[in-house]
Design an enzyme around this catalytic site. Structure first.
Site, PDB file in Angstrom:
ATOM      1  N   ASP A  60      -9.032 107.391 -23.875  1.00  0.00           N
ATOM      2  CA  ASP A  60     -10.485 106.520 -24.130  1.00  0.00           C
ATOM      3  C   ASP A  60     -11.063 106.275 -22.715  1.00  0.00           C
ATOM      4  O   ASP A  60     -11.759 105.494 -22.660  1.00  0.00           O
ATOM      5  CB  ASP A  60     -10.563 105.215 -24.969  1.00  0.00           C
ATOM      6  CG  ASP A  60     -11.843 105.098 -25.518  1.00  0.00           C
ATOM      7  OD1 ASP A  60     -12.579 105.801 -25.753  1.00  0.00           O
ATOM      8  OD2 ASP A  60     -11.982 103.709 -25.891  1.00  0.00           O
ATOM      9  N   ASN A  91     -19.403 111.408 -29.373  1.00  0.00           N
ATOM     10  CA  ASN A  91     -20.364 110.638 -29.480  1.00  0.00           C
ATOM     11  C   ASN A  91     -21.422 110.974 -28.147  1.00  0.00           C
ATOM     12  O   ASN A  91     -21.806 109.782 -27.567  1.00  0.00           O
ATOM     13  CB  ASN A  91     -19.905 109.212 -29.627  1.00  0.00           C
ATOM     14  CG  ASN A  91     -19.202 108.747 -28.216  1.00  0.00           C
ATOM     15  OD1 ASN A  91     -18.585 109.621 -27.511  1.00  0.00           O
ATOM     16  ND2 ASN A  91     -19.263 107.423 -27.945  1.00  0.00           N
ATOM     17  N   HIS A 124     -12.540 104.962 -35.198  1.00  0.00           N
ATOM     18  CA  HIS A 124     -12.727 103.704 -34.360  1.00  0.00           C
ATOM     19  C   HIS A 124     -12.630 102.782 -35.375  1.00  0.00           C
ATOM     20  O   HIS A 124     -13.487 102.334 -36.155  1.00  0.00           O
ATOM     21  CB  HIS A 124     -14.238 103.770 -33.822  1.00  0.00           C
ATOM     22  CG  HIS A 124     -14.342 102.807 -32.939  1.00  0.00           C
ATOM     23  ND1 HIS A 124     -14.537 102.805 -31.483  1.00  0.00           N
ATOM     24  CD2 HIS A 124     -14.510 101.335 -33.200  1.00  0.00           C
ATOM     25  CE1 HIS A 124     -14.557 101.462 -30.878  1.00  0.00           C
ATOM     26  NE2 HIS A 124     -14.506 100.538 -31.881  1.00  0.00           N
ATOM     27  N   HIS A 172     -19.286 105.414 -17.613  1.00  0.00           N
ATOM     28  CA  HIS A 172     -20.790 105.054 -17.427  1.00  0.00           C
ATOM     29  C   HIS A 172     -21.304 104.903 -16.002  1.00  0.00           C
ATOM     30  O   HIS A 172     -20.737 104.498 -15.403  1.00  0.00           O
ATOM     31  CB  HIS A 172     -21.056 103.783 -18.296  1.00  0.00           C
ATOM     32  CG  HIS A 172     -20.768 103.994 -19.678  1.00  0.00           C
ATOM     33  ND1 HIS A 172     -21.586 104.145 -20.767  1.00  0.00           N
ATOM     34  CD2 HIS A 172     -19.688 103.223 -20.319  1.00  0.00           C
ATOM     35  CE1 HIS A 172     -21.052 104.058 -21.720  1.00  0.00           C
ATOM     36  NE2 HIS A 172     -19.920 103.679 -21.851  1.00  0.00           N
ATOM     37  N   HIS A 217     -13.977 110.931 -23.138  1.00  0.00           N
ATOM     38  CA  HIS A 217     -15.429 110.947 -23.334  1.00  0.00           C
ATOM     39  C   HIS A 217     -15.662 111.908 -22.231  1.00  0.00           C
ATOM     40  O   HIS A 217     -15.535 111.276 -21.135  1.00  0.00           O
ATOM     41  CB  HIS A 217     -16.037 109.359 -23.203  1.00  0.00           C
ATOM     42  CG  HIS A 217     -15.680 108.698 -24.615  1.00  0.00           C
ATOM     43  ND1 HIS A 217     -16.460 108.950 -25.801  1.00  0.00           N
ATOM     44  CD2 HIS A 217     -14.803 108.012 -24.891  1.00  0.00           C
ATOM     45  CE1 HIS A 217     -16.037 108.012 -26.603  1.00  0.00           C
ATOM     46  NE2 HIS A 217     -14.898 107.652 -26.358  1.00  0.00           N
ATOM     47  N   PHE A 218     -16.305 113.114 -22.253  1.00  0.00           N
ATOM     48  CA  PHE A 218     -16.814 113.725 -21.225  1.00  0.00           C
ATOM     49  C   PHE A 218     -17.994 113.916 -21.067  1.00  0.00           C
ATOM     50  O   PHE A 218     -18.610 114.207 -20.069  1.00  0.00           O
ATOM     51  CB  PHE A 218     -16.284 115.323 -21.371  1.00  0.00           C
ATOM     52  CG  PHE A 218     -14.859 115.618 -21.075  1.00  0.00           C
ATOM     53  CD1 PHE A 218     -14.049 114.538 -20.242  1.00  0.00           C
ATOM     54  CD2 PHE A 218     -14.109 116.740 -21.771  1.00  0.00           C
ATOM     55  CE1 PHE A 218     -12.862 114.990 -20.051  1.00  0.00           C
ATOM     56  CE2 PHE A 218     -13.109 117.041 -21.346  1.00  0.00           C
ATOM     57  CZ  PHE A 218     -12.116 116.284 -20.432  1.00  0.00           C
ATOM     58  N   ARG A 219     -18.826 113.274 -21.940  1.00  0.00           N
ATOM     59  CA  ARG A 219     -20.433 113.130 -21.804  1.00  0.00           C
ATOM     60  C   ARG A 219     -20.940 114.480 -21.659  1.00  0.00           C
ATOM     61  O   ARG A 219     -20.290 115.586 -22.077  1.00  0.00           O
ATOM     62  CB  ARG A 219     -20.842 112.217 -20.904  1.00  0.00           C
ATOM     63  CG  ARG A 219     -20.194 111.092 -20.637  1.00  0.00           C
ATOM     64  CD  ARG A 219     -20.322 109.983 -21.760  1.00  0.00           C
ATOM     65  NE  ARG A 219     -19.695 108.606 -21.422  1.00  0.00           N
ATOM     66  CZ  ARG A 219     -19.450 107.897 -22.321  1.00  0.00           C
ATOM     67  NH1 ARG A 219     -19.275 108.111 -23.849  1.00  0.00           N
ATOM     68  NH2 ARG A 219     -18.854 106.727 -22.319  1.00  0.00           N
ATOM     69  N   HIS A 233      -7.199 104.057 -30.178  1.00  0.00           N
ATOM     70  CA  HIS A 233      -7.215 103.009 -29.357  1.00  0.00           C
ATOM     71  C   HIS A 233      -7.006 101.480 -29.687  1.00  0.00           C
ATOM     72  O   HIS A 233      -7.823 100.629 -29.827  1.00  0.00           O
ATOM     73  CB  HIS A 233      -8.533 102.901 -28.412  1.00  0.00           C
ATOM     74  CG  HIS A 233      -9.680 103.086 -29.045  1.00  0.00           C
ATOM     75  ND1 HIS A 233     -10.385 102.206 -30.217  1.00  0.00           N
ATOM     76  CD2 HIS A 233     -10.761 104.029 -29.035  1.00  0.00           C
ATOM     77  CE1 HIS A 233     -11.479 102.725 -30.684  1.00  0.00           C
ATOM     78  NE2 HIS A 233     -11.818 103.776 -29.832  1.00  0.00           N
ATOM     79  N   HIS A 272      -7.983 111.362 -26.648  1.00  0.00           N
ATOM     80  CA  HIS A 272      -9.103 110.818 -26.871  1.00  0.00           C
ATOM     81  C   HIS A 272      -9.866 110.767 -25.382  1.00  0.00           C
ATOM     82  O   HIS A 272      -9.374 109.663 -24.512  1.00  0.00           O
ATOM     83  CB  HIS A 272      -8.822 109.322 -27.344  1.00  0.00           C
ATOM     84  CG  HIS A 272     -10.157 108.458 -27.739  1.00  0.00           C
ATOM     85  ND1 HIS A 272     -10.038 107.892 -28.872  1.00  0.00           N
ATOM     86  CD2 HIS A 272     -11.371 108.456 -27.058  1.00  0.00           C
ATOM     87  CE1 HIS A 272     -11.357 107.320 -28.861  1.00  0.00           C
ATOM     88  NE2 HIS A 272     -11.957 107.436 -28.001  1.00  0.00           N
ATOM     89  N   LYS A 301     -14.529 112.499 -36.294  1.00  0.00           N
ATOM     90  CA  LYS A 301     -14.535 111.127 -35.820  1.00  0.00           C
ATOM     91  C   LYS A 301     -15.303 110.312 -36.485  1.00  0.00           C
ATOM     92  O   LYS A 301     -16.531 110.807 -36.486  1.00  0.00           O
ATOM     93  CB  LYS A 301     -14.664 111.168 -34.437  1.00  0.00           C
ATOM     94  CG  LYS A 301     -14.788 109.818 -33.468  1.00  0.00           C
ATOM     95  CD  LYS A 301     -13.436 109.351 -33.195  1.00  0.00           C
ATOM     96  CE  LYS A 301     -13.357 107.758 -32.736  1.00  0.00           C
ATOM     97  NZ  LYS A 301     -13.816 107.575 -31.543  1.00  0.00           N
TER      98      LYS A 301
HETATM   99  O1  DOR Z   1     -15.654 101.160 -24.756  1.00  0.00           O
HETATM  100  C1  DOR Z   1     -15.679 102.200 -25.429  1.00  0.00           C
HETATM  101  N1  DOR Z   1     -16.612 103.244 -24.809  1.00  0.00           N
HETATM  102  N2  DOR Z   1     -15.235 102.270 -26.570  1.00  0.00           N
HETATM  103  C2  DOR Z   1     -15.774 103.192 -27.389  1.00  0.00           C
HETATM  104  O2  DOR Z   1     -15.289 103.469 -28.496  1.00  0.00           O
HETATM  105  C3  DOR Z   1     -16.468 104.280 -26.969  1.00  0.00           C
HETATM  106  C4  DOR Z   1     -16.896 104.413 -25.481  1.00  0.00           C
HETATM  107  C5  DOR Z   1     -17.844 105.330 -25.039  1.00  0.00           C
HETATM  108  O3  DOR Z   1     -18.318 106.053 -25.606  1.00  0.00           O
HETATM  109  O4  DOR Z   1     -18.493 104.754 -23.835  1.00  0.00           O
HETATM  110 ZN    ZN Z   2     -13.686 106.362 -27.324  1.00  0.00          ZN
END
Ligand code: DOR
Ligand code: ZN
Length: 344
Positions: A252, A42, A142, A256, A16-18, A179, A14, A103
């Site tokens: 996870d 996402n 989720h 940001h 997140h690579f953006r 998670h 799991h 997902k």
């Molecule tokens: O804290 C989180 N950030 N939980 C998630 O399920 C998504 C993730 C995000 O994409 O920043």
């Molecule tokens: Zn996530």
């Protein structure tokens, strides 16, 4: 005393690579120590919803990897987001081009879930899940619901009946409750069949709600699901040092930009990728469970996705270091704090 730890490259189920510059900044961290990662869909402005999106996003990640010297031995595994308008055809086409899972983000529970699923049991959703069951394509969830008069701390627990109903309705559907953060979720997963699994993050193994709001607001520890109580954290630790293949690593890691975290309405997500193997080693050692780390972080996730654990190894040594305050414009988990293990 153990001072060197050799593990296969990790399987991070799991991440997140953006995209764009953030993608370029964060991919190298995971690629340094993981053989595979399940890449969350996402993204914005372009979410990953179809076969075309999967092909595009995969090529963006591969292009970033190609620029690294030496090119890491790392393969991203792609997913699509399942929404109310996803169809069996969309799922089948995405699967054909390599999407390994779908997902679901229930509406409004986390970052970029403003177009999340409204109804798990609509005719359309049921047809989509049916198609995934047929294809052997896992449904990643989720597991939270944003219900009226429900505190953020209760959102995971109130989702569990929905999860049980899905498990009952689709007995062969491979599902991952992502998670997990509660004692109740650990118990639920334990009692369900072998097709039902859960990921656990490193940060939920070492934080409680107190680390988010108990001593000043600590935005870099804020994530969804929000860290819970001590007995919940204890249950997560017990799960990962039990040798039960139903529980495997999904970090996870969710970067940001600093200004999106340190503001009046901060974004949710913990950027753990820069310290993940080191932090896991520390947590497992403290729990007297170092011998369970390899299964949790390398084997069980790979097995679930039908792959063999990596043959290439990584090495950690016992050497204290301080986590940098910032990488690019992203503050990592445990910034400025000391860790006892170091990845070579
Ligand atoms: O804290 C989180 N950030 N939980 C998630 O399920 C998504 C993730 C995000 O994409 O920043
Ligand atoms: Zn996530």
């Amino acid at each position: 005393m153990i001072t060197t730890l050799t593990l296969p490259r990790l399987f991070d189920a799991h991440v997140h690579f953006r995209n764009d510059e953030m993608l370029q900044l964060v991919v190298p961290f995971t690629a340094k120590y993981a053989s595979h990662a399940i890449v969350m869909p996402n993204t914005r402005p372009r979410a990953i919803l179809t076969a075309e999106d999967v092909v595009w996003y995969n090529s963006e990640i591969e292009r970033t990897l190609d620029q690294l010297r030496p090119r890491p031995n790392f393969k991203p595994l792609m997913t699509i987001e399942i929404r109310d308008n996803t169809t069996p055809e969309i799922v089948a086409r995405a699967h054909k081009v390599g999407a390994v899972a779908g997902k679901v983000y229930p509406l409004g529970v986390t970052t970029n879930s403003n177009e999340g699923l409204r109804n798990f049991f609509s005719k359309e959703s049921l047809e989509t899940f049916e198609a995934m069951q047929f294809l052997g394509m896992p449904l990643l969830i989720h597991g939270e619901l944003d219900l009226p008069r429900t505190l953020v701390t209760k959102r995971e627990e109130v989702f569990l009946p929905t999860f049980l109903r899905l498990a009952d309705r689709f007995p062969k559907l491979k599902m991952v409750l992502e998670h997990i953060t509660t004692k109740a979720a650990v118990a639920t997963i334990r009692h369900l069949g072998p097709n039902i699994n859960a990921t656990i993050t490193a940060h939920h193994l070492c934080t409680t709600l107190n680390d988010v709001v108990g001593d000043g607001i600590r935005p870099h520890n804020m994530c969804m699901p929000i860290p819970k109580d001590f007995e919940d954290r204890d249950a997560l630790i017990s799960a990962v040092i039990s040798g039960n293949p139903k529980f495997f690593l999904g970090s996870d890691t969710a970067p940001h930009p600093r200004e999106k975290k340190e503001c009046a309405r901060g974004a949710c997500g913990v950027f753990s990728a820069p310290i993940l193997p080191e932090l896991l080693a520390e947590i497992f050692e403290k729990a007297n469970g170092l011998s369970y780390l390899e299964e949790f972080a390398c084997d069980f996730g790979a097995e679930f996705y039908g792959l063999k654990p990596a043959t290439e190894k990584i090495t950690l040594i016992k050497e204290a270091w301080t986590v940098p305050e910032i990488y690019g414009n992203v503050v990592p988990f445990m910034a400025g704090e000391a860790l006892q293990w170091k990845l070579l």
